[in-house]
Write a protein that holds these residues in place. Structure first.
Motif, PDB file in Angstrom:
ATOM      1  N   GLU A  57       0.836  -1.208   0.000  1.00  0.00           N
ATOM      2  CA  GLU A  57       0.000   0.000   0.000  1.00  0.00           C
ATOM      3  C   GLU A  57       0.872   1.260   0.000  1.00  0.00           C
ATOM      4  O   GLU A  57       0.655   2.187  -0.779  1.00  0.00           O
ATOM      5  CB  GLU A  57      -0.922  -0.044   1.226  1.00  0.00           C
ATOM      6  CG  GLU A  57      -1.599   1.272   1.595  1.00  0.00           C
ATOM      7  CD  GLU A  57      -2.686   1.692   0.618  1.00  0.00           C
ATOM      8  OE1 GLU A  57      -3.282   0.797   0.006  1.00  0.00           O
ATOM      9  OE2 GLU A  57      -2.899   2.912   0.466  1.00  0.00           O
ATOM     10  N   ARG A  59       4.043   1.557  -1.005  1.00  0.00           N
ATOM     11  CA  ARG A  59       4.776   1.690  -2.262  1.00  0.00           C
ATOM     12  C   ARG A  59       3.854   2.203  -3.372  1.00  0.00           C
ATOM     13  O   ARG A  59       4.231   3.080  -4.143  1.00  0.00           O
ATOM     14  CB  ARG A  59       5.386   0.350  -2.698  1.00  0.00           C
ATOM     15  CG  ARG A  59       6.364  -0.250  -1.731  1.00  0.00           C
ATOM     16  CD  ARG A  59       7.697   0.435  -1.721  1.00  0.00           C
ATOM     17  NE  ARG A  59       8.416   0.351  -2.991  1.00  0.00           N
ATOM     18  CZ  ARG A  59       9.671   0.755  -3.148  1.00  0.00           C
ATOM     19  NH1 ARG A  59      10.349   1.232  -2.131  1.00  0.00           N
ATOM     20  NH2 ARG A  59      10.270   0.674  -4.315  1.00  0.00           N
ATOM     21  N   ALA A  60       2.648   1.638  -3.439  1.00  0.00           N
ATOM     22  CA  ALA A  60       1.714   2.047  -4.495  1.00  0.00           C
ATOM     23  C   ALA A  60       1.313   3.513  -4.309  1.00  0.00           C
ATOM     24  O   ALA A  60       1.268   4.276  -5.272  1.00  0.00           O
ATOM     25  CB  ALA A  60       0.480   1.140  -4.491  1.00  0.00           C
ATOM     26  N   SER A  61       1.068   3.900  -3.059  1.00  0.00           N
ATOM     27  CA  SER A  61       0.652   5.279  -2.809  1.00  0.00           C
ATOM     28  C   SER A  61       1.767   6.265  -3.144  1.00  0.00           C
ATOM     29  O   SER A  61       1.509   7.349  -3.675  1.00  0.00           O
ATOM     30  CB  SER A  61       0.246   5.456  -1.350  1.00  0.00           C
ATOM     31  OG  SER A  61      -0.809   4.589  -1.054  1.00  0.00           O
ATOM     32  N   ILE A  63       3.924   5.911  -5.459  1.00  0.00           N
ATOM     33  CA  ILE A  63       3.953   6.057  -6.919  1.00  0.00           C
ATOM     34  C   ILE A  63       2.807   6.964  -7.381  1.00  0.00           C
ATOM     35  O   ILE A  63       3.005   7.854  -8.205  1.00  0.00           O
ATOM     36  CB  ILE A  63       3.844   4.677  -7.597  1.00  0.00           C
ATOM     37  CG1 ILE A  63       5.145   3.920  -7.396  1.00  0.00           C
ATOM     38  CG2 ILE A  63       3.543   4.828  -9.073  1.00  0.00           C
ATOM     39  CD1 ILE A  63       5.109   2.509  -7.894  1.00  0.00           C
ATOM     40  N   LEU A  64       1.628   6.753  -6.802  1.00  0.00           N
ATOM     41  CA  LEU A  64       0.491   7.576  -7.213  1.00  0.00           C
ATOM     42  C   LEU A  64       0.734   9.048  -6.905  1.00  0.00           C
ATOM     43  O   LEU A  64       0.428   9.910  -7.724  1.00  0.00           O
ATOM     44  CB  LEU A  64      -0.792   7.085  -6.531  1.00  0.00           C
ATOM     45  CG  LEU A  64      -1.326   5.759  -7.088  1.00  0.00           C
ATOM     46  CD1 LEU A  64      -2.446   5.218  -6.225  1.00  0.00           C
ATOM     47  CD2 LEU A  64      -1.799   5.938  -8.519  1.00  0.00           C
ATOM     48  N   ARG A  66       3.631  10.488  -6.677  1.00  0.00           N
ATOM     49  CA  ARG A  66       4.648  10.935  -7.620  1.00  0.00           C
ATOM     50  C   ARG A  66       4.014  11.127  -8.991  1.00  0.00           C
ATOM     51  O   ARG A  66       4.328  12.047  -9.719  1.00  0.00           O
ATOM     52  CB  ARG A  66       5.720   9.845  -7.722  1.00  0.00           C
ATOM     53  CG  ARG A  66       7.132  10.313  -7.533  1.00  0.00           C
ATOM     54  CD  ARG A  66       8.023   9.093  -7.564  1.00  0.00           C
ATOM     55  NE  ARG A  66       8.736   9.005  -8.803  1.00  0.00           N
ATOM     56  CZ  ARG A  66       9.384   7.904  -9.210  1.00  0.00           C
ATOM     57  NH1 ARG A  66       9.361   6.816  -8.480  1.00  0.00           N
ATOM     58  NH2 ARG A  66      10.048   7.910 -10.334  1.00  0.00           N
ATOM     59  N   GLY A  67       3.091  10.233  -9.329  1.00  0.00           N
ATOM     60  CA  GLY A  67       2.421  10.275 -10.621  1.00  0.00           C
ATOM     61  C   GLY A  67       1.654  11.560 -10.838  1.00  0.00           C
ATOM     62  O   GLY A  67       1.688  12.139 -11.907  1.00  0.00           O
ATOM     63  N   ILE A  68       0.980  12.044  -9.793  1.00  0.00           N
ATOM     64  CA  ILE A  68       0.192  13.275  -9.907  1.00  0.00           C
ATOM     65  C   ILE A  68       1.083  14.417 -10.362  1.00  0.00           C
ATOM     66  O   ILE A  68       0.755  15.166 -11.272  1.00  0.00           O
ATOM     67  CB  ILE A  68      -0.456  13.627  -8.552  1.00  0.00           C
ATOM     68  CG1 ILE A  68      -1.513  12.589  -8.225  1.00  0.00           C
ATOM     69  CG2 ILE A  68      -1.083  15.023  -8.589  1.00  0.00           C
ATOM     70  CD1 ILE A  68      -1.926  12.572  -6.781  1.00  0.00           C
ATOM     71  N   GLU A  70       4.036  14.266 -11.962  1.00  0.00           N
ATOM     72  CA  GLU A  70       4.565  14.150 -13.319  1.00  0.00           C
ATOM     73  C   GLU A  70       3.473  14.349 -14.362  1.00  0.00           C
ATOM     74  O   GLU A  70       3.709  14.859 -15.442  1.00  0.00           O
ATOM     75  CB  GLU A  70       5.237  12.797 -13.497  1.00  0.00           C
ATOM     76  CG  GLU A  70       6.459  12.713 -12.601  1.00  0.00           C
ATOM     77  CD  GLU A  70       7.440  11.641 -13.008  1.00  0.00           C
ATOM     78  OE1 GLU A  70       7.133  10.902 -13.951  1.00  0.00           O
ATOM     79  OE2 GLU A  70       8.494  11.566 -12.372  1.00  0.00           O
ATOM     80  N   VAL A 131      11.034   7.660  -4.409  1.00  0.00           N
ATOM     81  CA  VAL A 131      11.951   8.223  -5.397  1.00  0.00           C
ATOM     82  C   VAL A 131      11.328   9.498  -5.949  1.00  0.00           C
ATOM     83  O   VAL A 131      10.160   9.514  -6.316  1.00  0.00           O
ATOM     84  CB  VAL A 131      12.215   7.215  -6.534  1.00  0.00           C
ATOM     85  CG1 VAL A 131      13.241   7.768  -7.502  1.00  0.00           C
ATOM     86  CG2 VAL A 131      12.684   5.888  -5.970  1.00  0.00           C
TER      87      VAL A 131
END
Lengths: 360, 184
Positions: A57, A59-61, A63-64, A66-68, A70, A131
């Motif tokens: 959870e 790790r996925a969060s 990324i999400l 970070r995704g917002i 980018e 990251v």
């Protein structure tokens, strides 16, 4: 029964191409002895790690979130194509100039948290590894936060830190990274280092593992200005005016026969990596989920414990302030840690009441 | 798991829970596979995170994919190999293959730990492609057909690699160890 046949059956088992009869024979082999069972297990048990739900959870969060960031950048890029007429371009150029001027003004005269509108933060007893958009790896300790703005990794690499973080900075000569805490500013190109800058502690510790960093002390004191750190060095910046006698003595002891002890006003420089010791220094052990004390004052150890375990600790006996404690802990409960400290010679008693620990 | 509808939900609806499902399903497998190439668990976690970030931020690319599983494995294979070639620790890890201590699963605790450890060290010493095929198939990550697609070889060659792995491991085990010599 022969060995080759056993291996051939394992082969068929792995390739999912085994008949019921052969499967029976395989079972007979395994009933023969433990060694065959071990062998079969070795060939068929997955060595794959299974992460906990909570970890996945996290790790996925990460990324999400970070995704917002980018995504916004790439949407901005796409929209640019709308402005392909000349006048539009001129208008944009003029606007950009005004904006740049304003930004420059803002940057110089009112650099505040508002500009750093992206934030990653941790609560008590929480730690995070993620990251950044530029590839920099960050480990964030409990009750800490980093702020950065939307252009991070593209137009700037400015970070505002409160609390403790370890940075493994992706090298980029064109875009140096700056990490600001309340009293210090660190400028780096590509290095690995740890900063501990909690508002409720009186020392800011910067520990460099690899590379070179420039550290500026913002406060207008004797130590204001630029300090350069070499790998293995740690710089303590004291918030209060006088260095506590206590902490000074600790530095003298830990760097006993070292020539590198320099004191500049409110600054203490020391070595925290001792190559002869194979253990991870206490300054960076936390990022491997270890809580470590290295001959440090009880006061700092208690501040670390409170954040690590999300618990309130009250020291009722002022004579304990001079106590220094050492030890490395992983997966132990707070009671176990305190018991260990008692065993190792710290003379105190503790009681737990309502998520608060009283030490006397 | 119905991957097609998950991908649609990710690409068109920007559904975070769909992304998380996909992430949970593949994360451990991808990290394990990547770590078998890089010999570095932490870096592999980062490589997988980067790949999953790309899935989330550039979802248009994944809509055209027929098989998300082999796509992800192929992508992480390439990223891991790239990482390995530019990694400065490459040489070091190659000369210290025993550093690759993959965290063990609870099942491991039930069987002879020392033997498994020794066995995994032998697996690390297999030729790279043989090791890759063996890890993919043995650790239940993939079928022969999937492994073939990921490695871009035929299923027949995958089987050859498995055979080679078995032969080599058998020979090594017999050489190192009286464990299996006796009663078979």
């Amino acid at each position: 029964m022969d060995k080759d046949n056993f291996y051939e059956l394992i082969h068929k088992y792995i390739s999912q191409n085994i008949t019921d009869e052969e499967l029976n024979t395989l079972h007979q082999y395994m009933e023969l002895n433990q060694k065959n069972r071990d062998l079969f297990d070795a060939f068929t048990t997955s060595a794959r790690n299974s992460s906990s739900d909570r970890y996945l959870e996290e790790r996925a969060s990460a990324i999400l979130s970070r995704g917002i960031h980018e995504e916004k950048v790439s949407i901005a890029k796409r929209r640019r194509f709308v402005f392909d007429k000349l006048y539009a371009r001129i208008a944009v150029a003029a606007l950009a100039l005004i904006l740049l001027g304003t930004l420059f003004y803002l940057y110089n005269y009112s650099q505040t948290v508002d500009e750093f509108n992206q934030v990653v933060k941790t609560g008590k007893a929480e730690r995070l590894h993620f990251v950044m958009a530029d590839g920099t790896k960050v480990w964030l300790n409990s009750e800490s936060a980093i702020h950065f703005n939307k252009g991070f990794g593209k137009t700037n690499r400015a970070i505002l830190l409160s609390g403790e973080a370890y940075f493994d900075v992706e090298s980029n000569k064109e875009l140096p990274m700056t990490i600001d805490s309340r009293e210090t500013s660190v400028k780096v190109i590509g290095t690995s280092f740890n900063i501990r800058a909690y508002d409720d502690e009186e020392v800011i510790e910067t520990s460099l593992v690899e590379g070179v960093i420039e550290l500026f002390v913002k406060d207008n004191t004797a130590s204001t200005g630029k300090h350069i750190l070499a790998p293995g060095e740690k710089l303590k910046v004291f918030r209060s005016k006088e260095i506590k006698e206590d902490s000074k003595r600790e530095e003298m002891i830990t760097t006993d026969n070292s020539q590198d002890l320099v004191e500049v006003g409110q600054i203490v420089r020391s070595h925290f990596i001792h190559p002869e010791l194979k253990t991870v220094p206490s300054e960076i052990a936390w990022k491997e989920n270890k809580l470590a004390f290295d001959g440090e004052p009880l006061e700092l150890a208690i501040s670390k414990l409170e954040k690590w375990y999300n618990i309130k600790i009250i020291v009722a006996n002022s004579s304990l302030a001079n106590l220094h404690v050492s030890g490395t802990f992983q997966d132990e409960s707070i009671e176990e840690v305190l018991q260990f400290l008692q065993f190792s010679g710290a003379d105190f008693q503790f009681v737990t009441k309502n998520n608060t620990i009283y030490i006397q | 798991m119905d991957c097609t509808s998950l991908l649609l939900a990710i690409a068109n609806d920007r559904d975070e829970s769909a992304f998380k499902k996909l992430f949970y399903h593949f994360y451990d497998d991808l990290v394990h596979f990547s770590a078998s190439i890089t010999n570095d668990f932490n870096s592999s976690e980062d490589l997988v995170a980067d790949l999953m970030l790309k899935v989330w931020t550039e979802p248009k690319d994944i809509l055209s994919i027929k098989n998300i599983k082999t796509y992800l494995f192929k992508a992480i294979k390439n990223r891991s190999l790239n990482y390995l070639s530019r990694s400065k620790t490459h040489e070091y890890y190659l000369s210290h293959p025993h550093l690759n201590d993959v965290p063990s699963t609870p099942e491991d605790l039930l069987i002879s730990k020392e033997f498994i450890k020794q066995f995994n060290q032998l697996v690390d010493k297999l030729p790279p492609k043989t090791k890759m095929a063996f890890i993919l198939v043995k650790d239940n990550l993939c079928s022969y057909a999937e492994a073939a697609e990921i490695m871009e070889i035929s299923t027949h060659t995958v089987d050859r690699h498995i055979q080679i792995a078995l032969q080599r491991l058998k020979a090594e085990l017999e050489k190192n160890n009286s464990l299996i010599n006796s009663e078979l």
